[in-house]
Design a protein around this motif. Structure first.
Motif, PDB file in Angstrom:
ATOM      1  N   ASP A  10      67.397 121.644  38.742  1.00 27.44           N
ATOM      2  CA  ASP A  10      67.965 121.233  39.617  1.00 27.44           C
ATOM      3  C   ASP A  10      68.852 122.496  39.846  1.00 27.44           C
ATOM      4  O   ASP A  10      69.342 122.484  41.526  1.00 27.44           O
ATOM      5  N   GLU A  11      69.562 123.624  39.203  1.00 28.72           N
ATOM      6  CA  GLU A  11      70.281 124.171  39.234  1.00 28.72           C
ATOM      7  C   GLU A  11      69.557 125.588  39.736  1.00 28.72           C
ATOM      8  O   GLU A  11      70.646 126.610  40.023  1.00 28.72           O
ATOM      9  N   LYS A  12      68.316 126.041  40.260  1.00 31.28           N
ATOM     10  CA  LYS A  12      67.942 127.264  39.325  1.00 31.28           C
ATOM     11  C   LYS A  12      67.861 128.437  38.991  1.00 31.28           C
ATOM     12  O   LYS A  12      68.388 129.036  39.591  1.00 31.28           O
ATOM     13  N   ILE A  13      68.599 127.915  37.886  1.00 34.93           N
ATOM     14  CA  ILE A  13      69.188 129.141  36.937  1.00 34.93           C
ATOM     15  C   ILE A  13      68.477 128.811  35.867  1.00 34.93           C
ATOM     16  O   ILE A  13      67.360 128.256  34.929  1.00 34.93           O
ATOM     17  N   GLN A  15      67.997 129.442  31.491  1.00 36.94           N
ATOM     18  CA  GLN A  15      69.329 129.149  30.912  1.00 36.94           C
ATOM     19  C   GLN A  15      68.073 130.409  29.754  1.00 36.94           C
ATOM     20  O   GLN A  15      66.867 129.562  28.512  1.00 36.94           O
ATOM     21  N   LYS A  45      69.184 134.207  38.828  1.00 36.18           N
ATOM     22  CA  LYS A  45      70.396 133.654  38.363  1.00 36.18           C
ATOM     23  C   LYS A  45      70.110 132.958  37.007  1.00 36.18           C
ATOM     24  O   LYS A  45      69.068 132.151  36.029  1.00 36.18           O
ATOM     25  N   ASP A 113      80.186 124.928  31.963  1.00 34.76           N
ATOM     26  CA  ASP A 113      80.649 123.615  33.069  1.00 34.76           C
ATOM     27  C   ASP A 113      80.710 125.139  34.175  1.00 34.76           C
ATOM     28  O   ASP A 113      80.374 125.089  34.666  1.00 34.76           O
ATOM     29  N   VAL A 116      77.693 127.711  34.947  1.00 32.08           N
ATOM     30  CA  VAL A 116      77.121 127.085  36.001  1.00 32.08           C
ATOM     31  C   VAL A 116      77.326 126.841  38.044  1.00 32.08           C
ATOM     32  O   VAL A 116      77.129 127.254  38.347  1.00 32.08           O
ATOM     33  N   GLN A 117      79.346 126.635  37.203  1.00 29.84           N
ATOM     34  CA  GLN A 117      79.574 126.722  38.591  1.00 29.84           C
ATOM     35  C   GLN A 117      79.875 127.681  39.474  1.00 29.84           C
ATOM     36  O   GLN A 117      79.476 128.285  40.473  1.00 29.84           O
ATOM     37  N   GLY A 120      76.302 129.205  41.273  1.00 32.34           N
ATOM     38  CA  GLY A 120      75.714 128.070  42.233  1.00 32.34           C
ATOM     39  C   GLY A 120      76.765 128.427  43.205  1.00 32.34           C
ATOM     40  O   GLY A 120      76.918 128.537  44.281  1.00 32.34           O
TER      41      GLY A 120
END
Length: 123
Positions: A10-13, A15, A45, A113, A116-117, A120
């Motif tokens: 969903d975030e295209k990250i 981790q 990312k 958080d 991630v922000q 984005g």
């Protein structure tokens, strides 16, 4: 010392979660695996989570400065958030890189958080 790597769809990250002590070889290994996974998903990312890493010798021993990131294969087009367990007032949270390294797209955070922000946001 152990680590896990996953793609947050969903975030295209990408981790990376690291636990325990880190050395250069381990950092190089998980970085290369993360980069390979990112290229499969056309992703640039990265969220490198050191919140469970033992920081006996300080933040610079987790191998996340610009010079180390380049050695591991990250490029200036990659955006990298590094989560570390330190106080909000620690100066490392406002640093992005060593002034001698031409790298500006990574940042330290102490909260998932916020990291991630930032990842984005478009730069």
């Amino acid at each position: 010392m152990s680590y896990t790597i996953s793609y947050l769809k969903d975030e295209k990250i990408i981790q990376v979660n690291i636990q325990g002590r880190v050395n250069f070889s381990l950092a190089q290994q998980y970085s290369m695996e993360a980069i390979n996974l990112a290229r499969e998903y056309n992703c640039r990312k990265f969220l490198i989570n050191h919140s469970e890493t033992i920081l006996e010798s300080g933040i610079y021993k987790i191998h996340t400065d610009g010079a180390a990131l380049e050695k591991f294969g990250f490029t200036r087009r990659d955006k990298i958030a590094v989560i570390i367990s330190i106080d909000d007032k620690d100066s490392h949270l406002s640093e992005t890189s060593d002034p001698n390294v031409n790298w500006s797209n990574f940042k330290y955070f102490n909260a998932f958080d916020k990291a991630v922000q930032w990842l984005g946001e478009d730069n």
